[in-house]
Design a protein around this motif. Structure first.
Motif, PDB file in Angstrom:
ATOM      1  N   ASP A  65      -1.376  -4.189   0.948  1.00  0.00           N
ATOM      2  CA  ASP A  65      -1.276  -4.214  -0.510  1.00  0.00           C
ATOM      3  C   ASP A  65      -0.176  -5.182  -0.965  1.00  0.00           C
ATOM      4  OD1 ASP A  65      -2.194  -3.222  -3.073  1.00  0.00           O
ATOM      5  OD2 ASP A  65      -0.247  -2.222  -3.219  1.00  0.00           O
ATOM      6  N   ASP A  99      -2.451  -1.278   8.464  1.00  0.00           N
ATOM      7  CA  ASP A  99      -3.435  -2.105   7.758  1.00  0.00           C
ATOM      8  C   ASP A  99      -3.123  -3.594   7.857  1.00  0.00           C
ATOM      9  OD1 ASP A  99      -1.247  -2.069   5.977  1.00  0.00           O
ATOM     10  OD2 ASP A  99      -2.456  -1.515   4.233  1.00  0.00           O
ATOM     11  N   TYR A 103      -5.150  -6.515   9.952  1.00  0.00           N
ATOM     12  CA  TYR A 103      -5.568  -7.708   9.210  1.00  0.00           C
ATOM     13  C   TYR A 103      -5.181  -8.992   9.949  1.00  0.00           C
ATOM     14  CZ  TYR A 103      -5.839 -11.123   5.419  1.00  0.00           C
ATOM     15  OH  TYR A 103      -6.119 -12.235   4.658  1.00  0.00           O
ATOM     16  N   VAL A 118     -10.249  -2.490   0.727  1.00  0.00           N
ATOM     17  CA  VAL A 118      -9.088  -1.690   0.344  1.00  0.00           C
ATOM     18  C   VAL A 118      -9.211  -1.260  -1.119  1.00  0.00           C
ATOM     19  CG1 VAL A 118      -6.572  -1.779  -0.004  1.00  0.00           C
ATOM     20  CG2 VAL A 118      -7.581  -2.755   2.047  1.00  0.00           C
ATOM     21  N   TYR A 119      -9.809  -2.116  -1.944  1.00  0.00           N
ATOM     22  CA  TYR A 119      -9.945  -1.845  -3.373  1.00  0.00           C
ATOM     23  C   TYR A 119     -11.356  -1.414  -3.752  1.00  0.00           C
ATOM     24  CZ  TYR A 119      -5.438  -3.983  -3.244  1.00  0.00           C
ATOM     25  OH  TYR A 119      -4.132  -4.250  -2.941  1.00  0.00           O
TER      26      TYR A 119
END
Length: 190
Positions: A65, A99, A103, A118-119
């Motif tokens: 994020d 996360d 990635y 994620v969104y």
């Protein structure tokens, strides 16, 4: 040469307020002098720079994020932009969340898809593929790809990234990450 004539600047928590203001104005002005900014997360939310098209991270942020938010400074004018995440040996410490670890070590999937999952969003079709991410760039078959030398070098060296021995992030480490995030949030507003 005065400070206002330099094409580069540094922006961090302890930068003097009047210098921060000059940097922000230079970035908000399409004809501003500052072209390269070396910054911490202090150059953060609420600073709108319309003419920003490249973000380069040296090392990984604490989580996906944060990387998404920090990279989101580019492209606010709708123009094509790029984000480059430079990794160095041992930059993936035990203080980063799983996360972001997954990635950066990913070699199987489109990075944009990972971000958008994620969104809870679905990526649109990107054509040509080489404008999406390093993974899609390698899979692109348009025949018109001209890879910049630095991208080719980065893709070839990706396998040299060293992970700490303990790849699993436990609750104790999660708490340490949250503590570190709390410290950065207490930085004074600009």
């Amino acid at each position: 040469s005065t400070y206002d004539e330099r094409p580069f600047a540094m922006f961090h928590r302890t930068t003097r307020p009047e210098i921060k203001e000059r940097i922000i104005k230079a970035f908000q002005d399409p004809d501003g002098m500052v072209r390269i900014l070396i910054a911490t997360i202090a150059f953060g939310m609420g600073i709108d720079c319309k003419n920003l098209h490249r973000i380069i991270h040296f090392g990984v942020p604490s989580d996906l994020d944060s990387y998404f938010q920090e990279s989101g400074r580019a492209g606010r004018d709708g123009a094509q932009c790029s984000a480059l995440l430079l990794l160095y040996p041992r930059c993936i410490t035990r203080y980063v969340k799983k996360d972001i670890r997954d990635y950066v070590t990913n070699t199987q999937r489109c990075r944009r898809e990972i971000f958008l999952e994620v969104y809870d969003s679905k990526p649109s079709t990107i054509q040509p593929k080489h404008t999406c991410c390093d993974f899609c760039h390698q899979k692109c078959e348009c025949g018109n790809c001209e890879s910049p030398d630095f991208l080719v070098d980065l893709l070839q060296s990706r396998d040299e990234i060293e992970l700490p021995d303990n790849e699993l992030i436990n609750d104790e480490v999660e708490e340490q990450v949250e503590c570190r995030e709390g410290e950065s949030e207490s930085e004074p507003e600009i």
